[in-house]
Every structure is written in structure tokens, then in C-alpha cells.
Scaffold this motif. Structure first.
Motif, short mmCIF file in Angstrom:
data_model
loop_
_atom_site.label_atom_id
_atom_site.label_comp_id
_atom_site.label_asym_id
_atom_site.label_seq_id
_atom_site.Cartn_x
_atom_site.Cartn_y
_atom_site.Cartn_z
N SER A 185 0.84 -1.20 0.00
CA SER A 185 0.00 0.00 0.00
C SER A 185 0.87 1.25 0.00
CB SER A 185 -0.92 0.02 1.22
OG SER A 185 -1.84 -1.04 1.17
N GLN A 186 1.92 1.23 0.79
CA GLN A 186 2.83 2.38 0.85
C GLN A 186 3.55 2.57 -0.48
OE1 GLN A 186 5.75 2.18 3.97
NE2 GLN A 186 6.42 4.29 3.64
N ILE A 187 4.01 1.47 -1.09
CA ILE A 187 4.72 1.56 -2.37
C ILE A 187 3.80 2.09 -3.46
CG2 ILE A 187 5.79 0.18 -4.21
CD1 ILE A 187 6.84 -1.68 -1.89
N LEU A 188 2.57 1.57 -3.52
CA LEU A 188 1.64 1.93 -4.59
C LEU A 188 0.91 3.25 -4.34
CD1 LEU A 188 0.09 -1.59 -5.31
CD2 LEU A 188 1.91 -0.43 -6.59
N GLY A 189 0.87 3.67 -3.09
CA GLY A 189 0.16 4.90 -2.76
C GLY A 189 -1.34 4.73 -2.68
N VAL A 190 -1.80 3.48 -2.62
CA VAL A 190 -3.22 3.15 -2.53
C VAL A 190 -3.34 1.96 -1.57
CG1 VAL A 190 -5.19 2.23 -3.82
CG2 VAL A 190 -3.67 3.88 -4.89
N TYR A 215 -3.13 -3.05 -9.49
CA TYR A 215 -3.18 -4.50 -9.27
C TYR A 215 -1.75 -5.02 -9.41
CZ TYR A 215 -3.83 -9.42 -10.63
OH TYR A 215 -3.76 -10.78 -10.73
N VAL A 216 -1.30 -5.86 -8.46
CA VAL A 216 0.04 -6.46 -8.55
C VAL A 216 -0.07 -7.94 -8.22
CG1 VAL A 216 2.38 -6.50 -7.60
CG2 VAL A 216 1.20 -4.31 -7.90
N ASP A 217 0.50 -8.75 -9.09
CA ASP A 217 0.64 -10.20 -8.86
C ASP A 217 2.13 -10.43 -8.64
OD1 ASP A 217 0.99 -12.98 -9.07
OD2 ASP A 217 -0.57 -13.17 -10.59
#
Length: 169
Positions: free
Chosen positions: A58-63, A90-92
């Protein structure tokens, strides 16, 4: 009657052989390894969702995202990160133990055969290729796969994800 010399030529090797074949119990005891004190059980491999937690992603993506584990085999661990609201980012994130070298060979072969299908990706891991939405990263013997959608500023975020996971692998 056989000569003393003939008897010695036959007897001496037999005596030496017999002496060499006797087992010295002190030598055997010294060569026998002592039983291990208390062997600890093998360490469980870290899961993908623990390598990069939902809070860290969440911190890395900002969401704010959730983390859904998708455990496969003992050699593969996968975590899918989805936003709490909306469809992206979305990250896999997948780690396949022992597949790094073969994946890089395959990506290199594909890039030679079909121009632009696999592009070398610099600055992350030991070796990396971008294949469409997937980023394949070799780190030692292992393969890290990142499939990202709706992620802005991709290179630094991919590196942040990898750098967070690497010490825990």
C-alpha cells in the motif's frame, strides 16, 4: 625345502596386508561423527504475502490494497494485491525458487526470435526482462515475477517491491 627368501617374499605381503586390514577402534571412534545436539527443523520458506505485506505494498503503490495468498507448490509462492476501492492498481507478485536461470534463458531466446517480445530490464536483481505486463527478475537461483496493472511510475515501484522482498527470500 623352500628358501627363507622365498618364504619372506610370500609371507611379508600377507602379514602387511593383514596388519593394514585390522581396524583400529580408536581411529573408527575418531572418524565417527558425534550425533548432532538438537537439530532444528528445516526453516519454512517465506510466503510472498509475508515478503511484501499489504501495508508495505500500500505504501509503495500509494493506494490501500489487500493481499490474497495463492500458494502453489513448495517451490512457488504468490500474492495478489488488489485495491480496497476500484480496480487498480493491481500487482501479482510470485517467487519461484530455482527457476531464475531457466527463465532468463527462455526470455533471452524469445527476444532473439521475436523482436520486442522480451526487453532486458536494467537496475533490478541479477538479471531481468520485461515481457508485456510482466517483469521477470532473476535473483540468485530464484525467479521473481511481477505482473502489474494500473501502476504509474512503474520502474521505481517495481524496484521498491523487489527491494522489500529480497532480504526476506
Amino acid at each position: 625345502m623352500p628358501s627363507t627368501r622365498k618364504v619372506m617374499c610370500v609371507a611379508l605381503p600377507v602379514i602387511l596386508l593383514a596388519a593394514c586390514s585390522k581396524k583400529d577402534s580408536s581411529a573408527i571412534a575418531a572418524a565417527t561423527p558425534a550425533p548432532a545436539a538438537a537439530e532444528s527443523p528445516p526453516k519454512e520458506p517465506m510466503t510472498a504475502c509475508r515478503m511484501v505485506t499489504a501495508a508495505e505494498m500500500s505504501q509503495i503503490l500509494g493506494v490501500e490494497v489487500t493481499a490474497e495468498p495463492h500458494e502453489g507448490t513448495a517451490d512457488q509462492t504468490e500474492c495478489i494485491y488488489k485495491p480496497i476501492k476500484g480496480l487498480s492498481p493491481y500487482v501479482d507478485f510470485t517467487v519461484v525458487r530455482g527457476d531464475g536461470e531457466s527463465a532468463m534463458m527462455a526470455a533471452g531466446f524469445m527476444s532473439q526470435k521475436v523482436n520486442g517480445i522480451a526487453d532486458p530490464y536494467e537496475g533490478i536483481g541479477d538479471q531481468a526482462y520485461a515481457l508485456g505486463p510482466a517483469l521477470m527478475i532473476r535473483t540468485g537461483e530464484d525467479l521473481v515475477k511481477l505482473i502489474m496493472s494500473g501502476v504509474s511510475d512503474l520502474p521505481p515501484k517495481a524496484k521498491a517491491i523487489f527491494d522489500t522482498a529480497k532480504p526476506r527470500m
